[in-house]
Every structure is written in C-alpha cells, then in structure tokens.
Design an enzyme around this catalytic site. Structure first.
Site, PDB file in Angstrom:
ATOM      1  N   GLU A  98     -32.836  31.696   1.256  1.00 23.56           N
ATOM      2  CA  GLU A  98     -31.743  32.443   0.639  1.00 23.56           C
ATOM      3  C   GLU A  98     -30.811  32.958   1.725  1.00 23.56           C
ATOM      4  O   GLU A  98     -31.143  32.923   2.923  1.00 23.56           O
ATOM      5  CB  GLU A  98     -32.311  33.590  -0.201  1.00 23.56           C
ATOM      6  CG  GLU A  98     -33.151  33.082  -1.359  1.00 23.56           C
ATOM      7  CD  GLU A  98     -33.473  34.132  -2.395  1.00 23.56           C
ATOM      8  OE1 GLU A  98     -33.254  35.312  -2.130  1.00 23.56           O
ATOM      9  OE2 GLU A  98     -33.948  33.749  -3.472  1.00 23.56           O
ATOM     10  N   HIS A 153     -24.006  41.227  -6.547  1.00 22.37           N
ATOM     11  CA  HIS A 153     -24.468  39.842  -6.423  1.00 22.37           C
ATOM     12  C   HIS A 153     -23.262  38.943  -6.647  1.00 22.37           C
ATOM     13  O   HIS A 153     -22.517  39.144  -7.615  1.00 22.37           O
ATOM     14  CB  HIS A 153     -25.559  39.529  -7.453  1.00 22.37           C
ATOM     15  CG  HIS A 153     -26.328  38.294  -7.101  1.00 22.37           C
ATOM     16  ND1 HIS A 153     -25.769  37.056  -7.170  1.00 22.37           N
ATOM     17  CD2 HIS A 153     -27.581  38.124  -6.638  1.00 22.37           C
ATOM     18  CE1 HIS A 153     -26.667  36.154  -6.775  1.00 22.37           C
ATOM     19  NE2 HIS A 153     -27.769  36.782  -6.442  1.00 22.37           N
ATOM     20  N   ARG A 194     -24.769  38.354   1.058  1.00 23.89           N
ATOM     21  CA  ARG A 194     -24.147  38.595  -0.245  1.00 23.89           C
ATOM     22  C   ARG A 194     -22.852  39.385  -0.191  1.00 23.89           C
ATOM     23  O   ARG A 194     -21.937  39.139  -0.972  1.00 23.89           O
ATOM     24  CB  ARG A 194     -25.126  39.369  -1.129  1.00 23.89           C
ATOM     25  CG  ARG A 194     -26.251  38.505  -1.561  1.00 23.89           C
ATOM     26  CD  ARG A 194     -27.238  39.271  -2.366  1.00 23.89           C
ATOM     27  NE  ARG A 194     -28.315  38.335  -2.678  1.00 23.89           N
ATOM     28  CZ  ARG A 194     -29.381  38.628  -3.367  1.00 23.89           C
ATOM     29  NH1 ARG A 194     -29.553  39.847  -3.821  1.00 23.89           N
ATOM     30  NH2 ARG A 194     -30.294  37.721  -3.611  1.00 23.89           N
ATOM     31  N   HIS A 252     -25.669  44.710  -8.538  1.00 17.46           N
ATOM     32  CA  HIS A 252     -26.976  44.077  -8.569  1.00 17.46           C
ATOM     33  C   HIS A 252     -28.102  44.972  -8.052  1.00 17.46           C
ATOM     34  O   HIS A 252     -29.164  45.043  -8.642  1.00 17.46           O
ATOM     35  CB  HIS A 252     -26.889  42.814  -7.713  1.00 17.46           C
ATOM     36  CG  HIS A 252     -28.117  41.975  -7.695  1.00 17.46           C
ATOM     37  ND1 HIS A 252     -28.695  41.492  -8.841  1.00 17.46           N
ATOM     38  CD2 HIS A 252     -28.888  41.528  -6.667  1.00 17.46           C
ATOM     39  CE1 HIS A 252     -29.764  40.768  -8.516  1.00 17.46           C
ATOM     40  NE2 HIS A 252     -29.908  40.799  -7.212  1.00 17.46           N
ATOM     41  N   ARG A 296     -28.985  44.910   1.707  1.00 17.75           N
ATOM     42  CA  ARG A 296     -30.331  44.362   1.545  1.00 17.75           C
ATOM     43  C   ARG A 296     -30.351  42.865   1.811  1.00 17.75           C
ATOM     44  O   ARG A 296     -29.502  42.124   1.301  1.00 17.75           O
ATOM     45  CB  ARG A 296     -30.797  44.611   0.114  1.00 17.75           C
ATOM     46  CG  ARG A 296     -32.113  43.953  -0.218  1.00 17.75           C
ATOM     47  CD  ARG A 296     -32.404  44.080  -1.692  1.00 17.75           C
ATOM     48  NE  ARG A 296     -31.530  43.251  -2.474  1.00 17.75           N
ATOM     49  CZ  ARG A 296     -31.950  42.403  -3.427  1.00 17.75           C
ATOM     50  NH1 ARG A 296     -33.238  42.298  -3.710  1.00 17.75           N
ATOM     51  NH2 ARG A 296     -31.107  41.682  -4.111  1.00 17.75           N
TER      52      ARG A 296
HETATM   53  C1  LIG Z   1     -31.418  39.521 -12.246  1.00 20.91           C
HETATM   54  C2  LIG Z   1     -32.139  40.063 -11.036  1.00 20.91           C
HETATM   55  C3  LIG Z   1     -32.699  39.192 -10.114  1.00 20.91           C
HETATM   56  C4  LIG Z   1     -33.367  39.689  -8.991  1.00 20.91           C
HETATM   57  N1  LIG Z   1     -33.961  38.816  -8.127  1.00 20.91           N
HETATM   58  C5  LIG Z   1     -34.701  39.310  -7.101  1.00 20.91           C
HETATM   59  C6  LIG Z   1     -35.443  38.438  -6.256  1.00 20.91           C
HETATM   60  O1  LIG Z   1     -35.454  37.238  -6.448  1.00 20.91           O
HETATM   61  N2  LIG Z   1     -36.152  38.991  -5.239  1.00 20.91           N
HETATM   62  C7  LIG Z   1     -36.194  40.337  -4.994  1.00 20.91           C
HETATM   63  O2  LIG Z   1     -36.856  40.776  -4.053  1.00 20.91           O
HETATM   64  N3  LIG Z   1     -35.516  41.177  -5.801  1.00 20.91           N
HETATM   65  C8  LIG Z   1     -34.791  40.708  -6.842  1.00 20.91           C
HETATM   66  N4  LIG Z   1     -34.124  41.568  -7.654  1.00 20.91           N
HETATM   67  C9  LIG Z   1     -34.284  43.006  -7.434  1.00 20.91           C
HETATM   68  C10 LIG Z   1     -35.669  43.423  -7.903  1.00 20.91           C
HETATM   69  O3  LIG Z   1     -35.957  42.787  -9.122  1.00 20.91           O
HETATM   70  C11 LIG Z   1     -35.764  44.923  -8.110  1.00 20.91           C
HETATM   71  O4  LIG Z   1     -35.260  45.598  -6.997  1.00 20.91           O
HETATM   72  C12 LIG Z   1     -37.206  45.332  -8.307  1.00 20.91           C
HETATM   73  O5  LIG Z   1     -37.796  44.580  -9.327  1.00 20.91           O
HETATM   74  C13 LIG Z   1     -37.298  46.802  -8.632  1.00 20.91           C
HETATM   75  O6  LIG Z   1     -38.615  47.089  -8.963  1.00 20.91           O
HETATM   76  P1  LIG Z   1     -39.000  48.560  -9.336  1.00 20.91           P
HETATM   77  O7  LIG Z   1     -40.464  48.550  -9.638  1.00 20.91           O
HETATM   78  O8  LIG Z   1     -38.523  49.482  -8.312  1.00 20.91           O
HETATM   79  O9  LIG Z   1     -38.143  48.878 -10.660  1.00 20.91           O
HETATM   80  P2  LIG Z   1     -37.992  48.088 -12.039  1.00 20.91           P
HETATM   81  O10 LIG Z   1     -38.692  46.803 -12.028  1.00 20.91           O
HETATM   82  O11 LIG Z   1     -36.570  48.083 -12.390  1.00 20.91           O
HETATM   83  O12 LIG Z   1     -38.744  49.042 -13.055  1.00 20.91           O
HETATM   84  C14 LIG Z   1     -38.215  50.300 -13.391  1.00 20.91           C
HETATM   85  C15 LIG Z   1     -39.071  50.901 -14.490  1.00 20.91           C
HETATM   86  O13 LIG Z   1     -38.743  52.267 -14.666  1.00 20.91           O
HETATM   87  C16 LIG Z   1     -38.606  52.531 -16.057  1.00 20.91           C
HETATM   88  N5  LIG Z   1     -37.751  53.703 -16.205  1.00 20.91           N
HETATM   89  C17 LIG Z   1     -36.510  53.910 -15.717  1.00 20.91           C
HETATM   90  N6  LIG Z   1     -36.092  55.151 -16.028  1.00 20.91           N
HETATM   91  C18 LIG Z   1     -37.100  55.739 -16.727  1.00 20.91           C
HETATM   92  C19 LIG Z   1     -37.281  57.006 -17.327  1.00 20.91           C
HETATM   93  N7  LIG Z   1     -36.331  57.961 -17.299  1.00 20.91           N
HETATM   94  N8  LIG Z   1     -38.439  57.269 -17.978  1.00 20.91           N
HETATM   95  C20 LIG Z   1     -39.413  56.328 -18.042  1.00 20.91           C
HETATM   96  N9  LIG Z   1     -39.292  55.101 -17.494  1.00 20.91           N
HETATM   97  C21 LIG Z   1     -38.157  54.819 -16.847  1.00 20.91           C
HETATM   98  C22 LIG Z   1     -38.023  51.248 -16.607  1.00 20.91           C
HETATM   99  O14 LIG Z   1     -38.150  51.193 -17.993  1.00 20.91           O
HETATM  100  C23 LIG Z   1     -38.877  50.245 -15.834  1.00 20.91           C
HETATM  101  O15 LIG Z   1     -40.145  50.163 -16.438  1.00 20.91           O
HETATM  102  C24 LIG Z   1     -33.452  41.086  -8.779  1.00 20.91           C
HETATM  103  C25 LIG Z   1     -32.884  41.956  -9.709  1.00 20.91           C
HETATM  104  C26 LIG Z   1     -32.238  41.457 -10.839  1.00 20.91           C
HETATM  105  C27 LIG Z   1     -31.650  42.416 -11.833  1.00 20.91           C
END
Ligand SMILES: Cc1cc2nc3c(=O)[nH]c(=O)nc-3n(C[C@H](O)[C@H](O)[C@H](O)COP(=O)(O)OP(=O)(O)OC[C@H]3O[C@@H](n4cnc5c(N)ncnc54)[C@H](O)[C@@H]3O)c2cc1C
Length: 530
Positions: free
Chosen positions: A115, A238, A284, A345, A380
């Site tokens: 990437e 993105h 990016r 993104h 990032r």
């Molecule tokens: C389309 C897309 C593609 C991506 N591709 C990549 C990739 O290929 N590689 C990579 O490294 N990263 C990628 N990313 C980024 C990566 O997916 C995220 O940074 C990562 O998944 C975040 O994980 P997290 O556990 O921090 O949060 P998330 O997976 O976003 O989870 C957040 C959680 O918190 C909960 N929540 C939020 N607010 C509250 C609240 N007030 N009360 C209760 N629950 C709440 C939500 O419901 C969810 O369950 C991508 C992102 C997107 C959108």
C-alpha cells in the site's frame, strides 16, 4: 448500579482484543451502541501492516511510519508497536483467523499486499474483507468467555469522575452512564478501569468512508471529563471513495493502487507523477490533495482509478467485495475505470495516551482509533491502525491487570438525573444541525484549509453548540441528540487544533502557511478543558 472489573466501550478490534485479555483477570462489560459488529473494524479492506517476510525488516517499517508521520511520530512508540506486531498477529491467528496465502516455489507463504508509503510488501489480508474476518473471529471468541457481558444497543453517555461528583480526592474515572436504547433508561456502570475503544469521527464530515457509528463519542466524552486531547487537526482523507450518489461511503481500498491501479483525470491522463515521484502510490495526503486539485482545476466531479490493464480473473479474485459492489452500481472495474473522490477516513489524533492506553485521567484508558499514542504523528501510514489497535489493547490489558484497585473503599455513584423528560418536539432541528456541521466541516475544514475558513467554521460551531446545549438540558436524551452533541464537540476540537497550527504538515495543509515550520510546530497540539 452495575459493577464490573473492566468496562470497555466499543466492540471493534481494540475493544474486543482488550476484553478477551481482560476476561482472564475479572468481569468485563463490553458496551456497544449498535450491534457488536457495527464498527469501523468490520469495514477495513486492505489489511494489517506487519513485518513477516525475510525481505522486510522492523527498521524499514519504522522508517516508513516515521516518514509518513512527517516529524510528529513518537519513535519509541513506533518501534514498540512495529516490533510487538508479529506476536499479536500470531495470537490473532491462534483464534482461527486465516490470512491469505500464496504458493511460492512449491511452498505456501503469507500473501502480502503493498500500500501507499510502504517500501515493502507487508500487508496481511483476507481477500478485501480483512476487517470483517477479524471482527467475526474476535466476536466468536468473545461469545465463549463466561465472564464477559456484551451490552449491544447501549450507548455510553458520559464518564463519571471524582471531580464531577465534587469529591476532594485526586480526580479519577469511576464509571460511566449508559443509555439502554431499548428501555430508554440510563444505567450507571461502575468500574475502576474504563476503557474507551470508540473508534473515530468520520461522520463529522459530509463525505466519509466511515460507518454511522463513527461520531467521535469517545473524544467528546474524554474532553468533557477533562482528559487531554491531542492532534485533532490531522484528519486523513482517503483519496478513493466510490463516487456514486447511491453508494453511501464505499471505499476503494488502497490495495487497488498497490496492485497497479492508476489514477486518471477526466481527460484520461495519469496525473499523479506530476505531484509526486511515487505516482499513484504516493502517501494518502498527497494523493487526496492531488485529486482535489485536479477536480477543482477542471471542474470535473471526480477522478478515475484504472486497473483495467490487469487480468479480469485476478481482479475478481483479489477484490471480490469491491468488484461486486462496483458491479451493483453498473461499473465493471475490469473493463472501465472506477469514479472516485476523496472522503474523511481516519482520525490520527485523539485522546492523548501512553503506550499502554493510559490517559491523563487515572482509571481511564483509550485504545484504537480514539487514542493518540504517537504512532501516526501528522499522517497515518496505511494499515497501521489495525496493528495499533491490536498491540495497544494488549499493552493496556497488561497495565490494567497491574492496576487493580484492591480493597479501596467503594464510592457510591449517583443515578443519572434527566433535567426534563419531554421528548424532543422538533426532530428536524437535530437533523438540520447534524447536516450543517457535516457540511461546514467539509466546506471549511477539509483537505485544503485557510485561517479565514477555519474562523468562519469556528464561529458557526460556537452558535450550534449553544443551541445543542439548550436542547440537551430541555429534552429527553436520545441517540441522535447525544451523537449530535459529540459531533459538535469534536468538530470544534478539530477547528481549534487546526487554527493553532500555523504551518502545513502531514494531513494539515493550509494556504496561509504552506511551509513546514519545525522551529515552532514540531510538537503535538494539546487541548484540555482543565
Ligand atoms: C472503509 C474503511 C477501511 C479501512 N481499511 C483499513 C485497513 O485496511 N487497515 C487498517 O489498518 N485500517 C483500516 N481502516 C481503519 C480501521 O478500520 C480503524 O481505524 C479501526 O478498525 C478502528 O478500530 P477501533 O477498535 O478503534 O474502533 P471501531 O472498530 O470503529 O469500533 C468502535 C466501536 O465503538 C462503539 N461506540 C462508539 N461510540 C460509542 C458509544 N458512545 N457508546 C457505546 N459504543 C460506542 C462502536 O459502536 C464500535 O463498536 C479502515 C477504515 C474504514 C472506515
């Protein structure tokens, strides 16, 4: 009031990885505002960056991360996350996750994607649905843990702190108020270790790749509780979101460019070499700005991503999800270029934490996208975020286990008091304000900024915040109202951070200060309410 040894808010890669480890130490609540799988994690396509090949090295991964971060990464954090990555990946694979492999000289090895910004192939993936596979694996495993309660459709409203209760003791986090969306009651959850794993804030912008849950709740809650917030001006756009009015927020993974996809303008020219020697695989921020410039210059609605020179079978096999989704909208990516535009993104800043997720407020941890550990700096590197979520969740679980409160006297927490109990009389006001915030952030606080636009955004946001505060105290709380309040807070933090950085660096680009100013600004932007 309910009590748990650990209360985790969020069920993405960070929250679930933490919960699985914490379950070995005590009772765990995983609080999540929609279904367990409604996360950014489940949408991740490209994969996880991790050094697994002999042709790669930790040193190279560190170097690529630092280069993308434009002088603001914390090198010690980068080194720790990069070197601890392989062990955390191994543990994930032990839970049953199978990354794609390929046949090389008669033996099988991991199929590594490439990437933008990576000097080597190092992205582990499961076709183009890596995040969904990770999410399913972790949720399955969570379901096997007797000591874990998954509270779906429960939205964290606010953190409970000693300071808010007026206690004389040193401030610390004591619990969290949670809205049960089915009963519409607010519950009090008590825990000495509250872990925010609430993900990012893409919904603060009109166009985003993020799903609806990404409303910046964690940053807003931590801000209200007095924790330190860092680097919110660095929002990653993105470059390639599918340009199709009906395709809400569909991302065309960077892996498409990694496999040879070329960005073209509306005249069919491959324009990226004019902006960067790395062409379509430049980092990016450079690609997003280049597309923005091409679109603005020509008045076209979008740019195009062309991978038609690759064999159709390869495209269908490597990108089944993207291929099928495009096809649903009448675009056969093996025969025609995909129309794309940039979209918000990833949030590089967030709640300021140490390497183990500890925030400036004792008892409160933040992990995953909601946190700012120092890994990403001003930008990032692709696919480093899933890695960060995994490694920091592990470190936080170790830190929390060592920080058990023992036999300290328990403080009883007051129940939630709603000011007035009538329902919001005019929902249209909430929806209008949602829309206004997202639009003004897109127009005034987007890829290319100026002080004048930022100041305009700031003034509008202060007015909106006043209106929302009034609403908040006069009506019964609802998910929409809570999210609106959080969006407004996070938007204001982004604007204030952007206004305070009088230079261009990484993802923050302003026409008023187009140069990087290391003398005055090679430092984090920090904000705290106290
Ligand atoms: C389309 C897309 C593609 C991506 N591709 C990549 C990739 O290929 N590689 C990579 O490294 N990263 C990628 N990313 C980024 C990566 O997916 C995220 O940074 C990562 O998944 C975040 O994980 P997290 O556990 O921090 O949060 P998330 O997976 O976003 O989870 C957040 C959680 O918190 C909960 N929540 C939020 N607010 C509250 C609240 N007030 N009360 C209760 N629950 C709440 C939500 O419901 C969810 O369950 C991508 C992102 C997107 C959108």
């Amino acid at each position: 009031m309910r009590e748990f040894d650990f209360a985790v808010i969020g069920s993405g890669i960070a929250g679930l990885s933490f919960a699985l480890k914490a379950a070995k130490q005590g009772s765990v609540a995983v609080i999540t505002k929609r279904r367990g799988s409604d996360t950014n994690t489940a949408w991740a396509q490209g994969g996880i960056a991790c050094v697994t090949s002999d042709e790669d090295s930790f040193e190279l991964h560190v170097r690529d991360t630092l280069e993308a971060g434009a002088g603001l990464c914390d090198e010690a954090v980068v080194r720790a996350i990069v070197t601890e990555g392989p062990e955390c990946i191994r543990q994930l694979m032990e839970l049953g996750l199978q990354f794609d492999e390929r046949e090389v000289s008669g033996h099988r090895e991991l199929d590594l994607g490439k990437e933008g910004g990576h000097s080597k192939r190092r992205v582990l993936h499961v076709r183009d649905v890596t995040g969904r596979e990770i999410e399913d694996t972790l949720l399955r495993e969570l379901g096997r843990q007797p000591g874990v309660e998954l509270l779906e459709n429960h939205m964290a409203v606010d953190l409970i702190t000693a300071a808010k209760l007026g206690l004389a003791a040193q401030d610390r986090c004591l619990g969290v108020y949670v809205l049960d969306e089915r009963t519409e009651e607010v519950e009090t959850i008590r825990s000495d270790r509250i872990v925010l794993a609430t993900g990012g804030c893409g919904k603060v912008y009109l166009y985003t790749t993020n799903p609806d849950i990404a409303t910046g709740d964690g940053v807003a809650m931590a801000w209200r509780a007095g924790a330190e917030i860092a680097n919110m001006e660095f929002i990653q756009f993105h470059p390639t979101c599918l340009f199709q009015p009906q395709a809400k927020s569909f991302l065309i993974s960077e892996a498409v460019r990694g496999e040879g996809g070329i960005l073209r303008n509306d005249r069919g020219e491959g324009f990226m070499k004019r902006y960067d020697r790395r062409g379509s695989l430049a980092p990016r921020d450079i690609v997003a700005r280049a597309i923005d410039a091409e679109i603005k210059r020509s008045g076209a609605k979008c740019a195009f991503l062309d991978i038609t020179h690759k064999a159709p079978e390869f495209i269908r096999e490597r990108f089944p999800n993207i291929y099928q989704t495009c096809l649903r909208f009448g675009i056969d990516m093996s025969k025609q270029p995909i129309p794309v535009v940039p979209a918000a993104h990833y949030q590089c800043g967030g709640i300021k934490t140490a390497m183990n997720g500890a925030t400036s407020l004792p008892g409160l941890y933040a992990i995953g996208e909601v946190a700012c550990t120092g890994l990403h700096g001003a930008n990032r590197l692709a696919s480093n975020s899933l890695l960060e979520g995994l490694v920091v969740a592990h470190r936080a679980a170790v830190a929390c286990a060592g920080a058990r409160s023992g036999s300290k006297p328990k403080i009883s927490l007051p129940e939630w008091k709603s000011g007035k109990v009538q329902d919001v009389d005019e929902m249209v006001v909430i929806y209008h304000n949602w829309d206004e915030i997202r639009r003004l952030m897109w127009d005034y606080v987007g890829i290319v900024r100026t002080d004048k636009r930022l100041q305009r955004a700031s003034a509008r946001l202060r007015n909106l915040q006043r209106e929302i505060r009034e609403f908040y105290w006069n009506f019964k709380i609802s998910v929409d109202l809570l999210e609106l309040r959080n969006l407004a807070t996070v938007a204001a933090l982004i604007v204030d951070s952007a206004l305070s950085r009088k230079e261009s660096r990484g993802l923050h680009y302003t026409l008023d200060y187009p140069e990087t100013d290391n003398e005055h600004f090679q430092r984090e932007t920090l904000f705290s309410r106290i």
